[in-house]
Design a protein around this motif. Structure first.
Motif, PDB file in Angstrom:
ATOM      1  N   GLU A   1       0.920  -1.261   0.150  1.00 15.81           N
ATOM      2  CA  GLU A   1       0.181   0.007  -0.054  1.00 15.81           C
ATOM      3  C   GLU A   1       0.863   1.253   0.092  1.00 15.81           C
ATOM      4  O   GLU A   1       0.753   2.423  -0.669  1.00 15.81           O
ATOM      5  CB  GLU A   1      -1.056   0.016   1.188  1.00 15.81           C
ATOM      6  CG  GLU A   1      -1.963  -1.081   1.219  1.00 15.81           C
ATOM      7  CD  GLU A   1      -3.131  -0.813   0.155  1.00 15.81           C
ATOM      8  OE1 GLU A   1      -2.957   0.111  -0.606  1.00 15.81           O
ATOM      9  OE2 GLU A   1      -4.409  -1.449   0.609  1.00 15.81           O
TER      10      GLU A   1
ATOM     11  N   ALA B   1      -9.576   4.073  -3.751  1.00 16.40           N
ATOM     12  CA  ALA B   1     -10.846   3.836  -2.969  1.00 16.40           C
ATOM     13  C   ALA B   1     -10.353   4.702  -1.436  1.00 16.40           C
ATOM     14  O   ALA B   1     -11.475   4.978  -0.788  1.00 16.40           O
ATOM     15  CB  ALA B   1     -11.105   2.287  -2.507  1.00 16.40           C
TER      16      ALA B   1
ATOM     17  N   LYS C   1      -4.024  -0.422  10.024  1.00 12.66           N
ATOM     18  CA  LYS C   1      -4.745  -1.646  10.508  1.00 12.66           C
ATOM     19  C   LYS C   1      -3.845  -2.830  10.400  1.00 12.66           C
ATOM     20  O   LYS C   1      -3.838  -3.672  11.679  1.00 12.66           O
ATOM     21  CB  LYS C   1      -5.914  -1.766   9.488  1.00 12.66           C
ATOM     22  CG  LYS C   1      -6.661  -3.499   9.830  1.00 12.66           C
ATOM     23  CD  LYS C   1      -7.888  -3.548   8.887  1.00 12.66           C
ATOM     24  CE  LYS C   1      -8.200  -5.246   8.870  1.00 12.66           C
ATOM     25  NZ  LYS C   1      -9.334  -5.263   7.846  1.00 12.66           N
ATOM     26  N   TYR C   2      -2.736  -3.011   9.744  1.00 15.64           N
ATOM     27  CA  TYR C   2      -1.972  -4.174   9.729  1.00 15.64           C
ATOM     28  C   TYR C   2      -0.502  -4.009  10.383  1.00 15.64           C
ATOM     29  O   TYR C   2       0.111  -4.748  10.449  1.00 15.64           O
ATOM     30  CB  TYR C   2      -1.844  -4.613   8.406  1.00 15.64           C
ATOM     31  CG  TYR C   2      -2.927  -5.242   7.707  1.00 15.64           C
ATOM     32  CD1 TYR C   2      -2.988  -6.728   8.014  1.00 15.64           C
ATOM     33  CD2 TYR C   2      -3.882  -4.643   6.919  1.00 15.64           C
ATOM     34  CE1 TYR C   2      -4.221  -7.460   7.783  1.00 15.64           C
ATOM     35  CE2 TYR C   2      -5.066  -5.555   6.487  1.00 15.64           C
ATOM     36  CZ  TYR C   2      -5.206  -6.852   7.059  1.00 15.64           C
ATOM     37  OH  TYR C   2      -6.336  -7.483   6.564  1.00 15.64           O
TER      38      TYR C   2
ATOM     39  N   ARG D   1      -8.126   4.995 -10.782  1.00 17.92           N
ATOM     40  CA  ARG D   1      -9.166   4.622 -10.419  1.00 17.92           C
ATOM     41  C   ARG D   1      -9.525   3.531 -11.265  1.00 17.92           C
ATOM     42  O   ARG D   1     -10.283   2.512 -10.949  1.00 17.92           O
ATOM     43  CB  ARG D   1     -10.164   5.519 -10.313  1.00 17.92           C
ATOM     44  CG  ARG D   1     -10.113   6.593  -8.996  1.00 17.92           C
ATOM     45  CD  ARG D   1     -11.027   7.623  -9.179  1.00 17.92           C
ATOM     46  NE  ARG D   1     -10.586   8.696  -8.358  1.00 17.92           N
ATOM     47  CZ  ARG D   1     -11.078   8.690  -6.847  1.00 17.92           C
ATOM     48  NH1 ARG D   1     -11.971   7.821  -6.144  1.00 17.92           N
ATOM     49  NH2 ARG D   1     -10.763   9.834  -6.057  1.00 17.92           N
TER      50      ARG D   1
ATOM     51  N   GLU E   1     -10.910   6.400   6.072  1.00 20.72           N
ATOM     52  CA  GLU E   1     -11.101   5.489   4.949  1.00 20.72           C
ATOM     53  C   GLU E   1     -12.202   6.343   3.970  1.00 20.72           C
ATOM     54  O   GLU E   1     -13.025   7.165   4.243  1.00 20.72           O
ATOM     55  CB  GLU E   1     -12.061   4.565   5.495  1.00 20.72           C
ATOM     56  CG  GLU E   1     -11.493   3.474   6.294  1.00 20.72           C
ATOM     57  CD  GLU E   1     -12.228   2.019   6.641  1.00 20.72           C
ATOM     58  OE1 GLU E   1     -13.412   2.052   6.254  1.00 20.72           O
ATOM     59  OE2 GLU E   1     -11.662   1.498   7.402  1.00 20.72           O
TER      60      GLU E   1
ATOM     61  N   PHE F   1      -7.537   1.261  -8.248  1.00 21.58           N
ATOM     62  CA  PHE F   1      -7.076   1.887  -6.921  1.00 21.58           C
ATOM     63  C   PHE F   1      -8.129   3.278  -6.531  1.00 21.58           C
ATOM     64  O   PHE F   1      -8.779   3.671  -7.462  1.00 21.58           O
ATOM     65  CB  PHE F   1      -5.523   2.237  -7.065  1.00 21.58           C
ATOM     66  CG  PHE F   1      -4.665   1.170  -6.778  1.00 21.58           C
ATOM     67  CD1 PHE F   1      -4.469   0.546  -5.632  1.00 21.58           C
ATOM     68  CD2 PHE F   1      -4.380   0.112  -8.075  1.00 21.58           C
ATOM     69  CE1 PHE F   1      -3.818  -0.686  -5.493  1.00 21.58           C
ATOM     70  CE2 PHE F   1      -3.701  -0.964  -7.801  1.00 21.58           C
ATOM     71  CZ  PHE F   1      -3.404  -1.207  -6.706  1.00 21.58           C
TER      72      PHE F   1
ATOM     73  N   MET G   1      -8.297   3.667   0.907  1.00 21.84           N
ATOM     74  CA  MET G   1      -8.417   2.463   1.802  1.00 21.84           C
ATOM     75  C   MET G   1      -6.754   2.225   2.189  1.00 21.84           C
ATOM     76  O   MET G   1      -6.440   1.420   3.096  1.00 21.84           O
ATOM     77  CB  MET G   1      -9.182   1.299   1.328  1.00 21.84           C
ATOM     78  CG  MET G   1     -10.451   1.612   1.211  1.00 21.84           C
ATOM     79  SD  MET G   1     -11.383   1.810   2.851  1.00 21.84           S
ATOM     80  CE  MET G   1     -11.225   0.191   3.345  1.00 21.84           C
ATOM     81  N   GLY G   2      -5.950   2.841   1.354  1.00 25.99           N
ATOM     82  CA  GLY G   2      -4.544   2.595   1.595  1.00 25.99           C
ATOM     83  C   GLY G   2      -3.776   2.816   3.067  1.00 25.99           C
ATOM     84  O   GLY G   2      -3.353   1.793   3.590  1.00 25.99           O
TER      85      GLY G   2
ATOM     86  N   ASN H   1      -5.550   0.538   5.854  1.00 29.74           N
ATOM     87  CA  ASN H   1      -5.089  -0.689   5.775  1.00 29.74           C
ATOM     88  C   ASN H   1      -3.640  -0.671   6.404  1.00 29.74           C
ATOM     89  O   ASN H   1      -3.313  -1.620   7.133  1.00 29.74           O
ATOM     90  CB  ASN H   1      -4.896  -1.033   4.349  1.00 29.74           C
ATOM     91  CG  ASN H   1      -6.113  -1.634   3.797  1.00 29.74           C
ATOM     92  OD1 ASN H   1      -7.133  -1.606   4.280  1.00 29.74           O
ATOM     93  ND2 ASN H   1      -6.283  -1.753   2.303  1.00 29.74           N
TER      94      ASN H   1
END
Ligand SMILES: Nc1ncnc2c1ncn2[C@@H]1O[C@H](COP(=O)(O)OP(=O)(O)OP(=O)(O)O)[C@@H](O)[C@H]1O
Ligand SMILES: [Mg+2]
Lengths: 139, 112
Positions: free
Chosen positions: A48, A107, A116-117, A101, A91, A105, A109-110, A113
């Motif tokens: 990402e 969105a 999150k990880y 797009r 988000e 890609f 969300m990168g 993400n």
């Protein structure tokens, strides 16, 4: 284990081939015997970040430090910088152009993400100067 | 639990790549064309069901460690995507039906 340091130049011109650095890191971690869970988190977060450097900053440099306790990924670019980091972390927020797009890609969300990880994410950015992401993922 | 090859046979999917590759278990599917949604939300035993056929789709499958990619609507991967799938041992399947119908089929087969 002695810490291992890997460095990659991320090419900003070929979007369809983006992800080479992340892919190489994933293979190295596998060879070193890290757990599938850690490898997956590193691969997702780094990919990402790498794709963001390609889309938003015309490439940059990735430095990956691997040690017993985990992996630190530093992604540094000389792109336009991020105006409002808190907004970019939300988000759905994206400034990606249409051609990006169309490839799936944009969105927004990168960055969520990556958060999150990872166990820790630091975003240092200055408008007109560039952006450095420091991502820590513990074993 | 089913593996990728069993699922492909039961659903009538054909192969663009990976007929000979090791079959990993498939627990479910994640249907989406937006790649950062896929990478953030798909589980590592989910088949990716999508109409997107560019090399980035394959990269996402590799990074998120997904067991296979299923292209719906009879969409064909472009040459660069196929090359990437071969290099990275990603199984790429083809469904002639739309994403919803494909997902229904997978759901029925996985439910047994
Ligand atoms: N390295 C960067 N340089 C400049 N701006 C960036 C950088 N990384 C992210 N941004 C800004 O932050 C926004 C949000 O990034 P994020 O990765 O969450 O979403 P996206 O890249 O637009 O879409 P997606 O990741 O879902 O494909 C981007 O649209 C862009 O405006
Ligand atoms: Mg992004």
């Amino acid at each position: 284990m002695e810490p291992i340091i890997l460095k990659y130049q991320v090419d900003g011109s070929d979007f369809s081939m983006a992800g080479e650095a992340s892919s190489s890191v994933k293979k190295t971690l596998k060879q070193l015997g890290f757990s599938p869970d850690l490898i997956r988190r590193v691969a997702i977060a780094m990919y990402e970040g790498e794709i963001n450097m390609v889309i938003h900053a015309d490439g940059g440099e990735a430095t990956v430090e691997i040690s017993q306790s985990g992996v630190r990924i530093i992604l540094a670019d000389h792109g336009p910088g991020i105006k409002d980091v808190a907004l970019a972390m939300q988000e759905g927020y994206s400034t990606a152009p249409d051609e990006v797009r169309n490839l799936g890609f944009g969105a927004g969300m990168g960055l969520p993400n990556i958060k999150k990880y990872s166990d820790d994410l630091k975003v240092e950015t200055e408008l007109g100067v560039g952006t450095t992401l420091t991502i820590q993922i513990n074993t | 639990m089913m593996n990728v090859h069993e699922l492909a046979a039961a659903c009538g999917f054909t192969y663009f790549n990976g007929k000979e590759l090791e079959a990993r278990p498939v627990e479910g599917a994640y249907c989406c064309d937006l790649l950062s949604w896929v990478i953030g939300r798909a589980g590592d035993q989910d088949a990716l069901v999508t109409v997107m056929s560019n090399p980035n789709v394959i990269a996402v499958a590799v990074m998120a460690d997904l067991p296979c990619v299923i292209l719906t609507e009879g969409v064909r991967p472009d040459e660069k995507a196929l090359e990437k799938a071969r290099e990275n041992d990603v199984i790429v399947l083809s469904s002639s039906e739309p994403t919803y119908a494909t997902a229904l089929k997978i759901g029925k087969v996985l439910a047994g």
